[in-house]
Design an enzyme around this catalytic site. Structure first.
Site, PDB file in Angstrom:
ATOM      1  N   ASP A 136      -1.309   5.887  -3.531  1.00  0.00           N
ATOM      2  CA  ASP A 136      -2.668   5.344  -3.582  1.00  0.00           C
ATOM      3  C   ASP A 136      -3.253   5.520  -4.976  1.00  0.00           C
ATOM      4  OD1 ASP A 136      -3.911   4.910  -0.538  1.00  0.00           O
ATOM      5  OD2 ASP A 136      -2.316   6.391  -0.599  1.00  0.00           O
ATOM      6  N   GLU A 163     -11.039   2.010  -3.974  1.00  0.00           N
ATOM      7  CA  GLU A 163     -11.203   3.041  -2.951  1.00  0.00           C
ATOM      8  C   GLU A 163     -11.148   4.463  -3.477  1.00  0.00           C
ATOM      9  OE1 GLU A 163      -9.551   4.197   1.493  1.00  0.00           O
ATOM     10  OE2 GLU A 163      -8.429   2.773   0.278  1.00  0.00           O
ATOM     11  N   ASP A 219      -8.045  -2.407  -2.898  1.00  0.00           N
ATOM     12  CA  ASP A 219      -7.560  -1.351  -2.018  1.00  0.00           C
ATOM     13  C   ASP A 219      -6.119  -1.096  -2.456  1.00  0.00           C
ATOM     14  OD1 ASP A 219      -6.850   0.431  -0.040  1.00  0.00           O
ATOM     15  OD2 ASP A 219      -7.923  -0.628   1.533  1.00  0.00           O
ATOM     16  N   ILE A 221      -3.736   0.926  -1.538  1.00  0.00           N
ATOM     17  CA  ILE A 221      -2.856   0.852  -0.370  1.00  0.00           C
ATOM     18  C   ILE A 221      -3.753   0.718   0.849  1.00  0.00           C
ATOM     19  CG2 ILE A 221      -1.179   2.015   1.102  1.00  0.00           C
ATOM     20  CD1 ILE A 221       0.031   3.326  -1.254  1.00  0.00           C
ATOM     21  N   ASP A 222      -3.852  -0.495   1.357  1.00  0.00           N
ATOM     22  CA  ASP A 222      -4.591  -0.705   2.591  1.00  0.00           C
ATOM     23  C   ASP A 222      -3.643  -0.393   3.744  1.00  0.00           C
ATOM     24  OD1 ASP A 222      -6.686  -1.438   4.256  1.00  0.00           O
ATOM     25  OD2 ASP A 222      -5.911  -3.474   4.463  1.00  0.00           O
ATOM     26  N   THR A 224      -3.071   3.157   4.708  1.00  0.00           N
ATOM     27  CA  THR A 224      -2.345   4.352   4.261  1.00  0.00           C
ATOM     28  C   THR A 224      -1.689   5.074   5.432  1.00  0.00           C
ATOM     29  OG1 THR A 224      -3.845   4.613   2.372  1.00  0.00           O
ATOM     30  CG2 THR A 224      -2.521   6.526   2.975  1.00  0.00           C
ATOM     31  N   ASP A 395     -11.478  -3.382   2.218  1.00  0.00           N
ATOM     32  CA  ASP A 395     -10.617  -3.580   3.380  1.00  0.00           C
ATOM     33  C   ASP A 395     -10.524  -5.039   3.804  1.00  0.00           C
ATOM     34  OD1 ASP A 395      -9.811  -0.924   3.796  1.00  0.00           O
ATOM     35  OD2 ASP A 395     -11.627  -0.450   4.920  1.00  0.00           O
TER      36      ASP A 395
END
Length: 459
Positions: A136, A163, A219, A221-222, A224, A395
């Site tokens: 991330d 994020e 994001d 890593i959407d 996670t 998101d």
């Protein structure tokens, strides 16, 4: 001929019918082929084997193989830009689009490798109990650095709502060093310091809103939890018109969502899903099995393989001839903490006139938006989070563009446009949630069904 799903298989089987599907983007293929004629000195092992220049069973040295992949990806991106930027008076959009694709591609490749060897010490829990991994942080730094390197106004002109922040990394230690090493490798820059990596991550602290200029939304890593659980996840980058709130550009990197075949249902089922992806990779000489989605306002939506082994192709309602055989399947979040699965079932039953609704396709991340844009997998997506939960713009932003440029609609549960230019969070009143349809007709039916279900359940 234009469908992206093999009807002889299960409804949730994602199998792109390449010859027919590619017909939807003949201009892309033609441009790519013409460029390949001028770049015949760099060929993939498969291409050279067909030409008899290397024997079957032998492969090129790794460095040359990687160069061939990069060259192939560059060619296909150039062909995509020739189509999407054909009417532009200047190079501004072309540069913007190329930068976004390159940023997501770099981060996705890095995440793809990290997920395979993720250790427990590579993951932390944030204050809201959601996980964050070294990937991330590294993905956010990689994308921020790529945007800054390609910004005409310099790094200070990059407005990025993202994020993560670097608070946990500023004091140094094993986690910081692991993140920095990933970024150095992805950026091919061994001179980057830990402090520079942390500064790049914190570029994402921009608050958004409608008072400044246009801004990026990321994001890194959407999904996670899906990443840690070895399921689906996505690297999501969007670009927002600050004044209107329109999403001008969306790119989704989906390393575990196969471009060529694969059972999507299995890919939502934890370890078995990842084993399916790894098996696909083992059968492929090109390696990465994933997909990258690209959409820009007024330009349409396209998908291509992350490894650059084939051209981008147009997808969605704009590329399909008819919706007569659209499947009555629906998607929702994999994790029940993110959405009320029972209420989704009531809505689905309402849509299908009280008949038994088909089982939902539960997938982590904005991969759902990519599948919705493709059509033939599912045409409805519902998300009903707990009442106290605030939706973050990262998101949804990239996915909004991918779906809407494919002919679909994304809105709150009452059918209203999602206002993504009012800060880092969506407004509190979303009518109970977020919904999306692969076409205006599916979206309209969905909004009506939500109202009926809400009245029946007093939700």
């Amino acid at each position: 001929a234009t469908d992206v799903c093999d009807r002889s298989r299960t409804r949730h089987s994602l199998k792109v019918a390449q010859p027919a599907f590619m017909a939807q983007c003949t201009q892309l293929s033609r441009n790519s082929q013409e460029r390949n004629k001028t770049c015949s000195n760099v060929r993939s092992p498969v291409q050279q084997r067909r030409q008899g220049r290397i024997r079957a069973g032998r492969s090129l040295p790794r460095a040359r193989s990687m160069a061939a992949k990069m060259q192939s990806m560059n060619e296909h991106v150039a062909a995509l830009l020739d189509v999407t930027c054909a009417d532009d008076a200047d190079e501004e959009n072309r540069s913007l689009y190329r930068t976004a694709i390159d940023a997501v591609k770099r981060a996705s490749d890095m995440c793809h490798g990290v997920q395979r060897g993720l250790a427990e010490e590579d993951t932390k829990a944030k204050q809201d109990d959601s996980p964050v991994t070294i990937a991330d942080y590294a993905a956010q730094a990689v994308i921020a650095l790529t945007l800054m390197q390609n910004s005409k106004g310099g790094s200070e002109n990059v407005r990025l709502v993202a994020e993560e922040d670097a608070n946990e990394l500023r004091d140094g230690g094993r986690l910081t060093e692991a993140v920095a090493n990933l970024v150095r490798t992805a950026m091919d820059d061994g001179e980057l310091t830990n402090a520079q990596v942390c500064d790049a991550i914190d570029v994402g602290l921009y608050e958004g809103g409608d008072q400044g200029g246009n801004f990026w939304v990321l994001d890194p890593i959407d999904g996670t939890r899906g990443f840690v659980g070895r399921r689906q996840y996505a690297v999501c980058l969007g670009y927002v018109d600050a004044k209107t709130g329109d999403v001008l550009l969306g790119v989704l990197g989906c390393p575990n969502l196969p471009f060529r075949g694969g059972d999507v249902m299995r890919l939502s089922d934890g370890q078995e899903g990842l084993d399916s992806v790894l098996a696909a990779e083992a059968r492929s000489e090109q390696g990465v099995a994933g997909s990258v989605f690209f959409a820009a306002k007024g330009k349409g939506t396209y998908v291509g393989p992350l490894d650059g082994s084939a051209p981008f192709v147009a997808i969605g309602a704009k590329a399909r001839q008819s919706e007569e055989d659209a499947p009555p399947a629906f998607m929702e979040s994999y994790d029940a903490r993110h959405s009320d699965h029972s209420f989704s079932g009531v809505v689905a039953s309402t849509i299908f006139d009280g008949k038994s609704a088909p089982p939902p396709l539960r997938v982590d991340s904005q991969c759902k938006y990519g599948l919705l844009a493709m059509g033939g997998i599912a045409d409805i997506y519902m998300r009903f989070p707990p009442s106290k939960y605030r939706e973050k713009i990262w998101d949804h932003v990239a996915g909004i563009c991918v779906v809407e440029e494919a002919g679909g609609v994304v809105s709150d549960a009452k059918g209203r446009k999602l206002r993504v230019n009012e800060g880092r969070f969506l407004p509190e009143d979303l009518g109970g949630g977020i919904c999306a349809g692969s076409s205006q007709s599916w979206h309209g039916r969905l909004v009506d069904a939500i109202a009926v279900a809400a009245a029946a359940t007093q939700k």
